[in-house]
Design a protein around this motif. Structure first.
Motif, PDB file in Angstrom:
ATOM      1  N   TRP A  79       0.811  -1.220   0.000  1.00 14.88           N
ATOM      2  CA  TRP A  79       0.000   0.000   0.000  1.00 14.88           C
ATOM      3  C   TRP A  79       0.845   1.271   0.000  1.00 14.88           C
ATOM      4  O   TRP A  79       0.409   2.296  -0.505  1.00 14.88           O
ATOM      5  N   ASN A  95      -6.508   3.116   4.537  1.00 17.41           N
ATOM      6  CA  ASN A  95      -6.118   3.233   3.129  1.00 17.41           C
ATOM      7  C   ASN A  95      -7.051   4.163   2.378  1.00 17.41           C
ATOM      8  O   ASN A  95      -8.198   4.359   2.771  1.00 17.41           O
ATOM      9  N   LYS A  96      -6.549   4.677   1.277  1.00 20.19           N
ATOM     10  CA  LYS A  96      -7.371   5.445   0.347  1.00 20.19           C
ATOM     11  C   LYS A  96      -8.260   4.480  -0.436  1.00 20.19           C
ATOM     12  O   LYS A  96      -7.942   3.283  -0.551  1.00 20.19           O
ATOM     13  N   ALA A  97      -9.338   4.997  -0.976  1.00 17.61           N
ATOM     14  CA  ALA A  97     -10.248   4.183  -1.786  1.00 17.61           C
ATOM     15  C   ALA A  97      -9.502   3.598  -2.990  1.00 17.61           C
ATOM     16  O   ALA A  97      -8.579   4.215  -3.524  1.00 17.61           O
ATOM     17  N   GLY A  98      -9.911   2.392  -3.375  1.00 19.57           N
ATOM     18  CA  GLY A  98      -9.334   1.754  -4.552  1.00 19.57           C
ATOM     19  C   GLY A  98      -8.063   0.973  -4.296  1.00 19.57           C
ATOM     20  O   GLY A  98      -7.431   0.481  -5.226  1.00 19.57           O
ATOM     21  N   ARG A  99      -7.706   0.819  -3.045  1.00 19.02           N
ATOM     22  CA  ARG A  99      -6.468   0.106  -2.716  1.00 19.02           C
ATOM     23  C   ARG A  99      -6.566  -1.352  -3.153  1.00 19.02           C
ATOM     24  O   ARG A  99      -7.639  -1.944  -3.146  1.00 19.02           O
ATOM     25  N   GLU A 110      -2.621   5.581   4.051  1.00 13.98           N
ATOM     26  CA  GLU A 110      -2.653   6.872   4.736  1.00 13.98           C
ATOM     27  C   GLU A 110      -1.901   6.777   6.055  1.00 13.98           C
ATOM     28  O   GLU A 110      -1.024   7.582   6.330  1.00 13.98           O
ATOM     29  N   THR A 116       1.857   1.537  -3.759  1.00 12.16           N
ATOM     30  CA  THR A 116       0.774   2.036  -4.620  1.00 12.16           C
ATOM     31  C   THR A 116       0.241   3.395  -4.159  1.00 12.16           C
ATOM     32  O   THR A 116      -0.673   3.941  -4.775  1.00 12.16           O
ATOM     33  N   GLU A 117       0.816   3.921  -3.072  1.00 18.72           N
ATOM     34  CA  GLU A 117       0.432   5.206  -2.471  1.00 18.72           C
ATOM     35  C   GLU A 117      -1.025   5.230  -2.001  1.00 18.72           C
ATOM     36  O   GLU A 117      -1.670   6.278  -1.976  1.00 18.72           O
ATOM     37  N   HIS A 118      -1.517   4.085  -1.565  1.00 14.87           N
ATOM     38  CA  HIS A 118      -2.860   4.011  -0.993  1.00 14.87           C
ATOM     39  C   HIS A 118      -2.858   4.123   0.530  1.00 14.87           C
ATOM     40  O   HIS A 118      -3.880   4.413   1.130  1.00 14.87           O
TER      41      HIS A 118
END
Length: 166
Positions: A52, A121-125, A59, A55-57
């Motif tokens: 994560w 995590n951000k959405a779409g992880r 937080e 992929t920069e997901h």
């Protein structure tokens, strides 16, 4: 040149991931809790956090320390990731003294306390095997204390904070 930048970013992701988990191990050991569960879950924790961040997901990663009978949060440690990576940055470090000071100030955890690691995590992880959805314990009646940046590698960094009772 791009092969060097890809390798450097990959190295930064691994460095930050390793040191987030080391931060949690240090918290557990220095507060008197047994880090065996963290060590036993290391492979799954490392795989998810690293994926994560890559992929920069991611937080933030959280270590919740809670009372086993009441399920109430005793304290919580958050490590938030900042994605300002640059192949020109070239610096890397870990602030263990800031963490040690904060742990000493917070005090020891009850020896019967339990803990778990969670992520926001951000959405779409992407999904990672071994991870599942859950809820954070309430921080009502607590205040967040920021320690500051604890891990840095070429601009990819992680800032640490903890929650304590008011």
């Amino acid at each position: 040149m791009s092969a060097v930048a890809v390798y450097s970013y990959s190295h930064s992701v691994s460095y930050v991931t390793d040191n987030i988990l080391k931060t949690f191990k240090d918290v557990l050991v220095q507060t008197g809790l047994d880090p065996q569960k963290l060590a036993g879950d290391h492979k799954v924790l490392h795989a998810g956090i690293k994926r994560w961040i890559d992929t920069e997901h991611l937080e933030f990663v959280t270590l919740e320390i809670y009372h086993p009978k009441t399920d109430a949060l005793i304290t919580r440690w958050d490590v938030a990731v900042s994605y300002a990576w640059s192949s020109d940055a070239g610096s890397f470090w870990v602030d263990t003294e800031g963490l040690r000071y904060a742990i000493k100030k917070l005090g020891l955890s009850p020896s019967e306390a339990l803990y778990r690691v969670l992520v926001k995590n951000k959405a779409g992880r992407p999904d990672v095997e071994g991870w599942s959805a859950t809820q954070f314990r309430s921080t009502d009646g607590m205040v967040r204390q920021c320690i500051g940046t604890g891990v840095e590698h070429s601009g990819l960094s992680a800032s640490t904070s903890y929650w304590r009772t008011k």
